[in-house]
Scaffold this motif. Sequence first.
Motif, mmCIF file in Angstrom:
data_model
loop_
_atom_site.group_PDB
_atom_site.id
_atom_site.type_symbol
_atom_site.label_atom_id
_atom_site.label_comp_id
_atom_site.label_asym_id
_atom_site.label_seq_id
_atom_site.Cartn_x
_atom_site.Cartn_y
_atom_site.Cartn_z
ATOM 1 N N VAL A 50 -14.264 19.449 7.665
ATOM 2 C CA VAL A 50 -13.666 19.629 8.984
ATOM 3 C C VAL A 50 -13.507 18.277 9.671
ATOM 4 C CG1 VAL A 50 -14.058 20.536 11.317
ATOM 5 C CG2 VAL A 50 -14.544 21.968 9.327
ATOM 6 N N VAL A 51 -12.346 18.079 10.274
ATOM 7 C CA VAL A 51 -12.140 16.971 11.206
ATOM 8 C C VAL A 51 -11.997 17.581 12.592
ATOM 9 C CG1 VAL A 51 -10.652 15.052 11.898
ATOM 10 C CG2 VAL A 51 -10.985 15.548 9.463
ATOM 11 N N MET A 52 -12.914 17.240 13.502
ATOM 12 C CA MET A 52 -12.864 17.736 14.874
ATOM 13 C C MET A 52 -12.201 16.688 15.745
ATOM 14 S SD MET A 52 -14.340 20.773 14.888
ATOM 15 C CE MET A 52 -14.784 21.138 16.581
ATOM 16 N N LEU A 53 -11.047 17.024 16.320
ATOM 17 C CA LEU A 53 -10.388 16.126 17.257
ATOM 18 C C LEU A 53 -11.038 16.310 18.625
ATOM 19 C CD1 LEU A 53 -7.932 14.111 17.394
ATOM 20 C CD2 LEU A 53 -6.689 16.010 18.460
ATOM 21 N N GLY A 63 -0.598 4.541 15.196
ATOM 22 C CA GLY A 63 0.449 5.059 14.319
ATOM 23 C C GLY A 63 0.000 5.252 12.887
ATOM 24 N N ARG A 64 -0.690 4.266 12.346
ATOM 25 C CA ARG A 64 -1.153 4.358 10.954
ATOM 26 C C ARG A 64 -2.216 5.449 10.812
ATOM 27 N NH1 ARG A 64 -2.744 -1.137 8.028
ATOM 28 N NH2 ARG A 64 -0.505 -1.407 8.455
ATOM 29 N N GLU A 65 -3.113 5.528 11.787
ATOM 30 C CA GLU A 65 -4.164 6.546 11.738
ATOM 31 C C GLU A 65 -3.569 7.946 11.838
ATOM 32 O OE1 GLU A 65 -8.584 7.235 13.756
ATOM 33 O OE2 GLU A 65 -7.018 6.228 14.899
ATOM 34 N N PHE A 66 -2.547 8.108 12.664
ATOM 35 C CA PHE A 66 -1.874 9.403 12.815
ATOM 36 C C PHE A 66 -1.224 9.833 11.499
ATOM 37 C CE2 PHE A 66 1.940 11.904 13.947
ATOM 38 C CZ PHE A 66 1.351 12.927 14.667
ATOM 39 N N LEU A 67 -0.530 8.905 10.838
ATOM 40 C CA LEU A 67 0.121 9.229 9.568
ATOM 41 C C LEU A 67 -0.906 9.525 8.484
ATOM 42 C CD1 LEU A 67 3.041 6.614 9.549
ATOM 43 C CD2 LEU A 67 3.176 9.077 10.004
ATOM 44 N N ASP A 68 -2.000 8.792 8.493
ATOM 45 C CA ASP A 68 -3.062 9.051 7.513
ATOM 46 C C ASP A 68 -3.659 10.433 7.717
ATOM 47 O OD1 ASP A 68 -5.128 8.203 5.473
ATOM 48 O OD2 ASP A 68 -6.425 8.579 7.208
ATOM 49 N N LEU A 69 -3.872 10.809 8.986
ATOM 50 C CA LEU A 69 -4.406 12.143 9.279
ATOM 51 C C LEU A 69 -3.437 13.221 8.805
ATOM 52 C CD1 LEU A 69 -6.662 13.792 10.730
ATOM 53 C CD2 LEU A 69 -5.243 13.680 12.793
ATOM 54 N N LEU A 127 2.670 20.169 16.077
ATOM 55 C CA LEU A 127 3.840 20.342 15.217
ATOM 56 C C LEU A 127 4.376 18.996 14.727
ATOM 57 C CD1 LEU A 127 5.662 23.222 17.137
ATOM 58 C CD2 LEU A 127 4.380 23.386 14.979
ATOM 59 N N GLU A 128 4.288 17.964 15.559
ATOM 60 C CA GLU A 128 4.693 16.628 15.125
ATOM 61 C C GLU A 128 3.796 16.137 13.996
ATOM 62 O OE1 GLU A 128 7.313 14.538 15.788
ATOM 63 O OE2 GLU A 128 8.049 16.433 16.628
ATOM 64 N N LEU A 129 2.505 16.432 14.086
ATOM 65 C CA LEU A 129 1.581 16.060 13.011
ATOM 66 C C LEU A 129 1.976 16.751 11.711
ATOM 67 C CD1 LEU A 129 -1.231 14.628 12.355
ATOM 68 C CD2 LEU A 129 -2.203 16.907 12.619
ATOM 69 N N ALA A 130 2.296 18.036 11.798
ATOM 70 C CA ALA A 130 2.696 18.775 10.601
ATOM 71 C C ALA A 130 4.001 18.214 10.022
ATOM 72 C CB ALA A 130 2.857 20.251 10.940
ATOM 73 N N ARG A 131 4.944 17.848 10.890
ATOM 74 C CA ARG A 131 6.209 17.278 10.406
ATOM 75 C C ARG A 131 5.978 15.915 9.754
ATOM 76 N NH1 ARG A 131 8.071 19.369 15.641
ATOM 77 N NH2 ARG A 131 9.195 21.337 15.233
ATOM 78 N N ALA A 132 5.055 15.145 10.312
ATOM 79 C CA ALA A 132 4.726 13.848 9.709
ATOM 80 C C ALA A 132 4.135 14.041 8.320
ATOM 81 C CB ALA A 132 3.749 13.084 10.606
ATOM 82 N N GLY A 133 3.320 15.088 8.160
ATOM 83 C CA GLY A 133 2.789 15.394 6.837
ATOM 84 C C GLY A 133 3.882 15.812 5.886
#
Length: 368
Positions: A29-32, A71-77, A112-118
């Motif tokens: 689990v990653v808890m934001l 930005g890099r951390e967001f894409l890695d997540l 949803l942006e996170l999911a699209r980035a994935g």
Amino acid sequence: MTTRLVTGYPRLLARRIATEVLADPDASVVMLVRGRFLEEARRWAATLGADAGRVEVLEGEVTAIDMGLGGREFLDLARRIDVVHHAAYSTSLEVGDSAIRALNIQGTKEVLELARAGLEQGSAPRVVAYSSVLALGGAEGLLREDDLDLGQRLRSPAEETMHSAEKLLRQAMATLPVTVVRASMIVGDSRTGEIDLFDGPYLFIMLMLSSPVDLRLPLPAGGDLPLNMVPVDHVARAGVTLGVMREAAGRTFHVVDPSPPTTKHAFERIAQVAGRRVPRGMVPVNLSRALLNTPGFERLTRSPRAFVDRLATRARYANSGTRALLASHGVECPAFEDYVGPLVGYVQSRLEARRQRAVEVDVDDPLA
């Protein structure tokens, strides 16, 4: 090892989702977590014993651009997450308009942006978004899981923003694996009674338990109306279960009590369990709204009309498909009779603790 992101800490729903995920030994689990709750979250994770090593506490803000990450951390997540359990929302009567809009609408957009980035990196995470029947506003009658725009009135910021969030999620289903968990009024844990926000039916329960023992209170709505409540642990278990089922993607699920008690029966049982006199008679809805403007209730909620509207609903929620799908995995909603005892006991313990501290019970939503 699969990795699930959970938003919504410190809310109890988010914590229950995390513990349900950790029941799978092959999941982490990653808890934001907002910065002001970071140390608290780390202490909570440490209480999980052997499972603590599978919990990562990540500082972030679900309503901020890129969740407040670099930005890099967001894409890695986005690349390493398999499932997002988005539980950062509010239906509280106490939250201001701007805060609830940011949390319910902007938070959904960021997930949803996170999911699209994935997806752009070849790994689209599954999105399980926790919603509320408030998204259906004032709609009445038998409501289906695919219902949303019915020409109904949206009577409060909570209803408006939950409705808008579900529209965003439904649009995203065309390109992303999204599941919406639309729950009725969430109450305490069915085993312990624990709840983190005294809202909805708790407002009347607190008034009942704070009144003289021999005082009979009238019910603040028609007694024949269904009072559809669902324990927080069941919502968490249902969401985590649906989140790993391929057939649940692209669908909305009503996580509700299939046989809800009437308002009259529910509050009679609450009174009996609490050792109070059974409520006598019902006050018409319009008069209830007027009575709830009294000082005793103003300190509990700034929106008495919305409180009564939540209780006085003639909506019924179709969920036979949801029940069949969950039952195949051994997940069933507990009956009200099975958890009314822990529910009342927890409220009584909190009220007693309040009396000892001589301070008000906190009714604010910690996410807002």
